[in-house]
Design a protein around this motif. Sequence first.
Motif, PDB file in Angstrom:
ATOM      1  N   SER A   2       0.848  -1.186   0.000  1.00  0.00           N
ATOM      2  CA  SER A   2       0.000   0.000   0.000  1.00  0.00           C
ATOM      3  C   SER A   2       0.884   1.237   0.000  1.00  0.00           C
ATOM      4  O   SER A   2       2.001   1.207   0.515  1.00  0.00           O
ATOM      5  N   ASN A   3       0.380   2.274  -0.587  1.00  0.00           N
ATOM      6  CA  ASN A   3       1.163   3.499  -0.713  1.00  0.00           C
ATOM      7  C   ASN A   3       0.764   4.485   0.386  1.00  0.00           C
ATOM      8  O   ASN A   3      -0.311   5.069   0.341  1.00  0.00           O
ATOM      9  N   PRO A   4       1.633   4.661   1.408  1.00  0.00           N
ATOM     10  CA  PRO A   4       1.277   5.551   2.515  1.00  0.00           C
ATOM     11  C   PRO A   4       1.577   7.008   2.224  1.00  0.00           C
ATOM     12  O   PRO A   4       1.355   7.865   3.065  1.00  0.00           O
ATOM     13  N   HIS A   5       2.111   7.284   1.026  1.00  0.00           N
ATOM     14  CA  HIS A   5       2.608   8.639   0.742  1.00  0.00           C
ATOM     15  C   HIS A   5       1.531   9.698   0.904  1.00  0.00           C
ATOM     16  O   HIS A   5       1.787  10.793   1.398  1.00  0.00           O
ATOM     17  N   ASN A   6       0.302   9.374   0.507  1.00  0.00           N
ATOM     18  CA  ASN A   6      -0.734  10.399   0.469  1.00  0.00           C
ATOM     19  C   ASN A   6      -1.425  10.623   1.809  1.00  0.00           C
ATOM     20  O   ASN A   6      -2.022  11.670   2.020  1.00  0.00           O
ATOM     21  N   TYR A   7      -1.389   9.620   2.710  1.00  0.00           N
ATOM     22  CA  TYR A   7      -2.220   9.772   3.893  1.00  0.00           C
ATOM     23  C   TYR A   7      -1.452   9.902   5.207  1.00  0.00           C
ATOM     24  O   TYR A   7      -2.008  10.333   6.209  1.00  0.00           O
ATOM     25  N   ILE A   8      -0.185   9.557   5.245  1.00  0.00           N
ATOM     26  CA  ILE A   8       0.491   9.541   6.540  1.00  0.00           C
ATOM     27  C   ILE A   8       0.673  10.942   7.117  1.00  0.00           C
ATOM     28  O   ILE A   8       0.506  11.150   8.320  1.00  0.00           O
ATOM     29  N   GLU A   9       0.947  11.935   6.271  1.00  0.00           N
ATOM     30  CA  GLU A   9       1.144  13.278   6.813  1.00  0.00           C
ATOM     31  C   GLU A   9      -0.159  13.861   7.346  1.00  0.00           C
ATOM     32  O   GLU A   9      -0.178  14.398   8.464  1.00  0.00           O
ATOM     33  N   PRO A  10      -1.289  13.771   6.611  1.00  0.00           N
ATOM     34  CA  PRO A  10      -2.553  14.242   7.204  1.00  0.00           C
ATOM     35  C   PRO A  10      -2.917  13.504   8.489  1.00  0.00           C
ATOM     36  O   PRO A  10      -3.444  14.099   9.424  1.00  0.00           O
ATOM     37  N   GLU A  11      -2.618  12.179   8.538  1.00  0.00           N
ATOM     38  CA  GLU A  11      -2.898  11.409   9.758  1.00  0.00           C
ATOM     39  C   GLU A  11      -2.074  11.933  10.925  1.00  0.00           C
ATOM     40  O   GLU A  11      -2.565  12.077  12.043  1.00  0.00           O
ATOM     41  N   LEU A  12      -0.803  12.215  10.653  1.00  0.00           N
ATOM     42  CA  LEU A  12       0.062  12.757  11.697  1.00  0.00           C
ATOM     43  C   LEU A  12      -0.451  14.113  12.168  1.00  0.00           C
ATOM     44  O   LEU A  12      -0.485  14.394  13.369  1.00  0.00           O
ATOM     45  N   GLN A  13      -0.861  14.947  11.224  1.00  0.00           N
ATOM     46  CA  GLN A  13      -1.385  16.265  11.584  1.00  0.00           C
ATOM     47  C   GLN A  13      -2.596  16.109  12.507  1.00  0.00           C
ATOM     48  O   GLN A  13      -2.709  16.794  13.525  1.00  0.00           O
ATOM     49  N   SER A  14      -3.507  15.210  12.144  1.00  0.00           N
ATOM     50  CA  SER A  14      -4.698  14.980  12.970  1.00  0.00           C
ATOM     51  C   SER A  14      -4.320  14.444  14.345  1.00  0.00           C
ATOM     52  O   SER A  14      -4.879  14.859  15.375  1.00  0.00           O
ATOM     53  N   GLY A  15      -3.365  13.509  14.349  1.00  0.00           N
ATOM     54  CA  GLY A  15      -2.908  12.944  15.618  1.00  0.00           C
ATOM     55  C   GLY A  15      -2.262  13.994  16.500  1.00  0.00           C
ATOM     56  O   GLY A  15      -2.445  13.996  17.732  1.00  0.00           O
ATOM     57  N   LEU A  16      -1.524  14.895  15.910  1.00  0.00           N
ATOM     58  CA  LEU A  16      -0.852  15.947  16.669  1.00  0.00           C
ATOM     59  C   LEU A  16      -1.868  16.935  17.235  1.00  0.00           C
ATOM     60  O   LEU A  16      -1.747  17.387  18.386  1.00  0.00           O
ATOM     61  N   VAL A  17      -2.885  17.263  16.447  1.00  0.00           N
ATOM     62  CA  VAL A  17      -3.951  18.144  16.939  1.00  0.00           C
ATOM     63  C   VAL A  17      -4.645  17.508  18.139  1.00  0.00           C
ATOM     64  O   VAL A  17      -4.893  18.168  19.172  1.00  0.00           O
ATOM     65  N   LYS A  18      -4.962  16.230  18.030  1.00  0.00           N
ATOM     66  CA  LYS A  18      -5.620  15.522  19.137  1.00  0.00           C
ATOM     67  C   LYS A  18      -4.740  15.509  20.378  1.00  0.00           C
ATOM     68  O   LYS A  18      -5.215  15.758  21.504  1.00  0.00           O
ATOM     69  N   ALA A  19      -3.451  15.222  20.187  1.00  0.00           N
ATOM     70  CA  ALA A  19      -2.526  15.165  21.320  1.00  0.00           C
ATOM     71  C   ALA A  19      -2.396  16.533  21.990  1.00  0.00           C
ATOM     72  O   ALA A  19      -2.320  16.629  23.227  1.00  0.00           O
ATOM     73  N   LEU A  20      -2.365  17.592  21.196  1.00  0.00           N
ATOM     74  CA  LEU A  20      -2.253  18.939  21.758  1.00  0.00           C
ATOM     75  C   LEU A  20      -3.484  19.289  22.586  1.00  0.00           C
ATOM     76  O   LEU A  20      -3.382  19.913  23.657  1.00  0.00           O
ATOM     77  N   LYS A  21      -4.650  18.899  22.101  1.00  0.00           N
ATOM     78  CA  LYS A  21      -5.881  19.168  22.859  1.00  0.00           C
ATOM     79  C   LYS A  21      -5.864  18.408  24.185  1.00  0.00           C
ATOM     80  O   LYS A  21      -6.314  18.919  25.222  1.00  0.00           O
ATOM     81  N   GLU A  22      -5.336  17.181  24.159  1.00  0.00           N
ATOM     82  CA  GLU A  22      -5.241  16.397  25.397  1.00  0.00           C
ATOM     83  C   GLU A  22      -4.286  17.030  26.390  1.00  0.00           C
ATOM     84  O   GLU A  22      -4.429  16.845  27.607  1.00  0.00           O
ATOM     85  N   LEU A  23      -3.318  17.802  25.890  1.00  0.00           N
ATOM     86  CA  LEU A  23      -2.388  18.491  26.775  1.00  0.00           C
ATOM     87  C   LEU A  23      -2.935  19.826  27.256  1.00  0.00           C
ATOM     88  O   LEU A  23      -2.282  20.524  28.042  1.00  0.00           O
ATOM     89  N   GLY A  24      -4.128  20.205  26.766  1.00  0.00           N
ATOM     90  CA  GLY A  24      -4.750  21.430  27.234  1.00  0.00           C
ATOM     91  C   GLY A  24      -4.667  22.601  26.287  1.00  0.00           C
ATOM     92  O   GLY A  24      -4.947  23.746  26.691  1.00  0.00           O
ATOM     93  N   VAL A  25      -4.294  22.368  25.041  1.00  0.00           N
ATOM     94  CA  VAL A  25      -4.237  23.444  24.052  1.00  0.00           C
ATOM     95  C   VAL A  25      -5.613  23.559  23.396  1.00  0.00           C
ATOM     96  O   VAL A  25      -6.041  22.655  22.678  1.00  0.00           O
ATOM     97  N   ASP A  26      -6.307  24.654  23.644  1.00  0.00           N
ATOM     98  CA  ASP A  26      -7.671  24.804  23.131  1.00  0.00           C
ATOM     99  C   ASP A  26      -7.714  24.978  21.618  1.00  0.00           C
ATOM    100  O   ASP A  26      -8.614  24.462  20.949  1.00  0.00           O
TER     101      ASP A  26
END
Length: 566
Positions: A2-26
Amino acid sequence: MSNPHNYIEPELQSGLVKALKELGVDDPSSVQPLTEPPADLKFGDLTSSVALRLAKQLKKPPRKIAEELAAKLQPYNPSVAGAGFLNFDFGPVFAGGVIEQALDLGARFGAAAVGQSVKFLVEHTSANPTGPLHIAHGRQAAIGDSLTRILAFAGFEVGREFYINDTGNQMENLGRSILARHLETQGKTLEIDGKPYLFDGSVENAYRGDYIKEIAKRVTEPATVEACARLGREILLEEIRRDLDQFRVAFDRWTSQEVLEKSGAVAKLVAELKAKGLAYEKDGALWLRSKEHGETDDKVLVKKDGQYTYRTPDIAYHVDKFARGWQRLVDLWGPDHHAHILGMKIALKMLGLPHERFDVLIVQHCRLLKNGQEVKMGKRLASYVTLRELMEEVGVDATRWFFAMRKTDSPLDFDMSLAVKQSAENPVYYVQYAHARTASVLRKATERGVAELKDGVYPGSFDASALGPEEVLLVRHVRGLQRTVERAARDLDPSAVCTYAHGLAAAYQHYQTAGKNDPSKRILIEDARLRNARLATISAVKVALKNALALVGVVAPDRMDRDDDA
């Protein structure tokens, strides 16, 4: 695979947003960009400095924040570096996906989709048909054409236009110069207002180049200033078209100022300005009320003698561009037109047109050097190097590259001696040679019977897990093409593509040189698993180099003067 080239960066961005919210970043969007490529690709595929930027808000040390984020983002192989940077290494499987995409897309690899159906019209070069193209025109042509290629590759609808300034004093001076040379062959002298029209420097606006003499040989009777001007225009425009064709520059439309004026478009503009109270008469002339809108003073539209000033048909031309449905206008002008930018924006704003969608790139002067000495230019004296002469001496590829490799707002020293060198010192040779080296290795693979090529690259299967750190690093450079295209389109900056291509070439040259020093790192080795992975890697490099060179109108040769071991 499978070619992860197109989706891994958006997934990381989403994961980072979620993690930041869990740390208290509104509002994680307030700390953009969340990720970006590291300055040195050896640190990974992406890096994030959000921890450093959030330390004050979260009241924690940046490194502590980075460690907490890393714990939440384990699928993306994070590591914490320095004072609190987060680096992400997606690994060989991701690199394999990038390779597959490069081989699948071929000439479309690196293309972006940021255009969103926006219609760009780029007007560039637009030399007056009063003489051959010189190097200032050449720099505009190289940059303008490269920009249209990049914008189209980024997903924009793009138009390419040349504006022919074929009315006014310069055309009358052209006609007088041709007629005077024609009369010289008959032992006569042209007189204007009772004064001889001579080429000894006493007539300030005379065109004195040898090309005027050549045009004069084709004058037929009855010879008038108007007839000579028309003849000169036709001949010089044909030469301009021929030179631009050789320079690999094409236009969708050539707009004549004379035709524009005869169509009534300029008169219609003047009438509209008067009807809206935006223009007024004073001292026998018509003035634009531009001072009320931000200019230092009002500007003349129509002179006392009834002739338009240069700005009036220019405004009408840009009104026409918007009327034809173009949504973004980009013009390339010389530095002597810098003061005209504000006036044009103000005029468009006064007419209710989207002046903010009109951009001008000022293309700074180019100084031509040969053997360390400056080659002087002066159009009317014809003591200048024409674009044609430059192409003949250093080649189209070098000419285009050297013109495009610096930002438009930077003056350029064009070193002709460097441009013809076949060495690493010459940047265009260096990049082309890197492409030729990839082609050489792939040819040898077919000669040895270990691979078959399709469209010049290795299309076979490969095991991405066989990609080592050297191949992964090289693929990171390859992957940067699309981001470079997006940035170059956003900033209207073709030089970004030259910088990318040179960086990729340097990475590949280092990669292949390592194989010369260490047999285990060579490409054509006995281990088929490693060999195929490496062939696929250099095929991706070949695709990216060729596409980058094409964006600046430079050929990607498969053979050059030297060959290398693989």
